[in-house]
Design a protein around this motif. Structure first.
Motif, mmCIF file in Angstrom:
data_model
loop_
_atom_site.group_PDB
_atom_site.id
_atom_site.type_symbol
_atom_site.label_atom_id
_atom_site.label_comp_id
_atom_site.label_asym_id
_atom_site.label_seq_id
_atom_site.Cartn_x
_atom_site.Cartn_y
_atom_site.Cartn_z
ATOM 1 N N SER A 8 0.849 -1.193 0.000
ATOM 2 C CA SER A 8 0.000 0.000 0.000
ATOM 3 C C SER A 8 0.881 1.238 0.000
ATOM 4 C CB SER A 8 -0.913 0.026 1.228
ATOM 5 O OG SER A 8 -1.553 1.282 1.362
ATOM 6 N N CYS A 9 0.361 2.311 -0.592
ATOM 7 C CA CYS A 9 1.068 3.586 -0.535
ATOM 8 C C CYS A 9 1.248 4.056 0.904
ATOM 9 C CB CYS A 9 0.308 4.639 -1.341
ATOM 10 S SG CYS A 9 -1.395 4.950 -0.793
ATOM 11 N N ILE A 10 0.398 3.559 1.806
ATOM 12 C CA ILE A 10 0.488 3.930 3.215
ATOM 13 C C ILE A 10 1.799 3.428 3.826
ATOM 14 C CG2 ILE A 10 -0.599 3.665 5.495
ATOM 15 C CD1 ILE A 10 -2.126 5.451 3.613
ATOM 16 N N ALA A 11 2.384 2.385 3.242
ATOM 17 C CA ALA A 11 3.660 1.875 3.751
ATOM 18 C C ALA A 11 4.812 2.810 3.419
ATOM 19 C CB ALA A 11 3.933 0.489 3.183
ATOM 20 N N GLN A 12 4.607 3.692 2.450
ATOM 21 C CA GLN A 12 5.655 4.615 2.046
ATOM 22 C C GLN A 12 5.416 6.043 2.522
ATOM 23 O OE1 GLN A 12 5.753 3.871 -2.289
ATOM 24 N NE2 GLN A 12 7.635 2.737 -1.913
ATOM 25 N N ARG A 13 4.158 6.388 2.696
ATOM 26 C CA ARG A 13 3.835 7.734 3.163
ATOM 27 C C ARG A 13 2.505 7.697 3.896
ATOM 28 N NH1 ARG A 13 1.359 12.730 -0.319
ATOM 29 N NH2 ARG A 13 1.437 14.313 1.323
ATOM 30 N N VAL A 14 2.529 7.982 5.179
ATOM 31 C CA VAL A 14 1.297 8.022 5.969
ATOM 32 C C VAL A 14 0.847 9.482 6.010
ATOM 33 C CG1 VAL A 14 0.189 7.441 8.143
ATOM 34 C CG2 VAL A 14 2.097 6.053 7.316
ATOM 35 N N ALA A 15 -0.090 9.809 5.139
ATOM 36 C CA ALA A 15 -0.460 11.204 4.925
ATOM 37 C C ALA A 15 -1.626 11.674 5.789
ATOM 38 C CB ALA A 15 -0.805 11.423 3.449
ATOM 39 N N PHE A 16 -2.180 10.766 6.579
ATOM 40 C CA PHE A 16 -3.319 11.140 7.421
ATOM 41 C C PHE A 16 -3.338 10.233 8.645
ATOM 42 C CE2 PHE A 16 -4.643 8.559 3.758
ATOM 43 C CZ PHE A 16 -5.012 7.391 4.389
ATOM 44 N N PRO A 17 -3.960 10.686 9.730
ATOM 45 C CA PRO A 17 -3.997 9.865 10.950
ATOM 46 C C PRO A 17 -4.975 8.703 10.819
ATOM 47 C CG PRO A 17 -5.269 11.866 11.267
ATOM 48 C CD PRO A 17 -4.600 12.002 9.932
ATOM 49 N N GLY A 18 -4.829 7.751 11.723
ATOM 50 C CA GLY A 18 -5.765 6.628 11.774
ATOM 51 C C GLY A 18 -5.318 5.393 11.026
ATOM 52 N N ALA A 19 -4.097 5.405 10.492
ATOM 53 C CA ALA A 19 -3.637 4.267 9.688
ATOM 54 C C ALA A 19 -2.548 3.462 10.393
ATOM 55 C CB ALA A 19 -3.119 4.760 8.342
ATOM 56 N N THR A 20 -2.469 3.561 11.716
ATOM 57 C CA THR A 20 -1.382 2.900 12.443
ATOM 58 C C THR A 20 -1.355 1.398 12.213
ATOM 59 O OG1 THR A 20 -1.582 4.572 14.167
ATOM 60 C CG2 THR A 20 -0.319 2.614 14.702
ATOM 61 N N LEU A 21 -2.485 0.749 12.383
ATOM 62 C CA LEU A 21 -2.534 -0.711 12.260
ATOM 63 C C LEU A 21 -2.366 -1.152 10.812
ATOM 64 C CD1 LEU A 21 -2.962 -3.519 13.374
ATOM 65 C CD2 LEU A 21 -5.437 -3.096 13.397
ATOM 66 N N TYR A 22 -3.105 -0.527 9.928
ATOM 67 C CA TYR A 22 -3.013 -0.897 8.515
ATOM 68 C C TYR A 22 -1.607 -0.635 7.980
ATOM 69 C CZ TYR A 22 -4.248 -1.210 3.559
ATOM 70 O OH TYR A 22 -4.315 -1.549 2.227
ATOM 71 N N GLY A 23 -1.044 0.530 8.337
ATOM 72 C CA GLY A 23 0.304 0.859 7.895
ATOM 73 C C GLY A 23 1.341 -0.123 8.412
ATOM 74 N N THR A 24 1.172 -0.544 9.654
ATOM 75 C CA THR A 24 2.078 -1.543 10.226
ATOM 76 C C THR A 24 2.058 -2.828 9.417
ATOM 77 O OG1 THR A 24 1.841 -0.669 12.475
ATOM 78 C CG2 THR A 24 2.530 -2.968 12.273
ATOM 79 N N SER A 25 0.858 -3.279 9.084
ATOM 80 C CA SER A 25 0.726 -4.548 8.367
ATOM 81 C C SER A 25 1.328 -4.477 6.968
ATOM 82 C CB SER A 25 -0.743 -4.963 8.292
ATOM 83 O OG SER A 25 -1.490 -4.125 7.420
#
Length: 247
Positions: free
Chosen positions: A142-159
């Protein structure tokens, strides 16, 4: 055709809809027989399998909960028993749980890590016993693994970040056998789970450099490249298909 997968067998987890369905159909277009897993939505899964069969390939939809280790092992064994081989594994199945870290339950944590991290590890482990020279593993991050652009993605980003380590380790371990492992990071993609016309769409669109959502077909094209002849010398790589989300 340079990138033909004629006669090869691909397993796509979570292939009944969205990105997974697009990948399954593209690999069939490239010549592969495709097995796709699903947990719910049997009708949609069978529709994808029927489209694959209509192309002159074999399409097979198999129900399997990625959170169940026995189901994971059973799917790989069933594929090899039916086709006598396995050439491509695409770890696409995943779940997303967003929210403040203080609101996430232990059940949320277990479910996300079971499906998004443990299952790709177990699928890769099971598949590695059967993949031979030229075998391919592609994990969907996921793009979230490279850039966490908003709050609330701690768990998903970790995975999803965990898949970076998994992919690089697989590339190093399986490389001597001529097997590649790569990671594709989709950005905002127009699917039924995250529609381009949904309530959260405009904010996501503004975070990309191209100012739009991507399509499942665009992600599938990247997977097609990685599992085809053109991707023979690509391994341990992260490929962002995110419209510049992480730029």
């Amino acid at each position: 055709m340079l990138d033909s997968l004629d006669g090869k067998v691909a397993l796509v987890t979570g292939g009944s809809r969205g990105i997974g369905a697009a990948v399954a159909l593209r690999l069939a277009e490239d010549g592969a027989h495709v097995v796709l897993t699903y947990q719910g939505g049997a009708e949609r899964a069978e529709e994808v399998a029927a489209k694959i069969t209509a192309m002159g390939r074999t399409g097979w939809a198999v129900r399997a909960d990625s959170a169940d280790p026995e189901a994971v092992r059973g799917v790989v064994e069933a594929v090899v028993e039916r086709f006598g081989r396995l050439d491509v594994l695409v770890n696409n199945a995943g779940v997303g749980v967003l929210g403040p870290i203080g609101d996430l339950t232990l059940e949320d944590v277990d479910r996300v890590l079971e499906v998004n991290v443990r299952a790709p590890f177990l699928y890769a482990r099971a598949a590695s016993a059967h993949l031979t020279e030229g075998g391919r593993i592609v994990n969907l991050g996921s793009c979230i693994a490279q850039r966490v652009a908003f709050p609330g993605a701690t768990l998903y980003g970790t995975s999803k970040a965990a898949l970076i380590g998994l992919t690089k380790a697989l590339a190093r371990e399986l490389g001597p056998r001529g097997i590649t492992a790569n990671l594709v990071h989709p950005g905002p993609i127009d699917t039924d789970m995250n529609p381009a016309g949904g309530p959260a769409a405009e904010g996501q669109r503004e975070l990309t450099a191209l100012g739009r959502f991507g399509t499942g077909a665009e992600v599938a094209a990247a997977v097609s490249y990685l599992v085809g002849e053109g991707g023979r010398y690509v391994t341990g790589a992260e490929l962002a298909v995110d419209g510049g989300f992480a730029a």
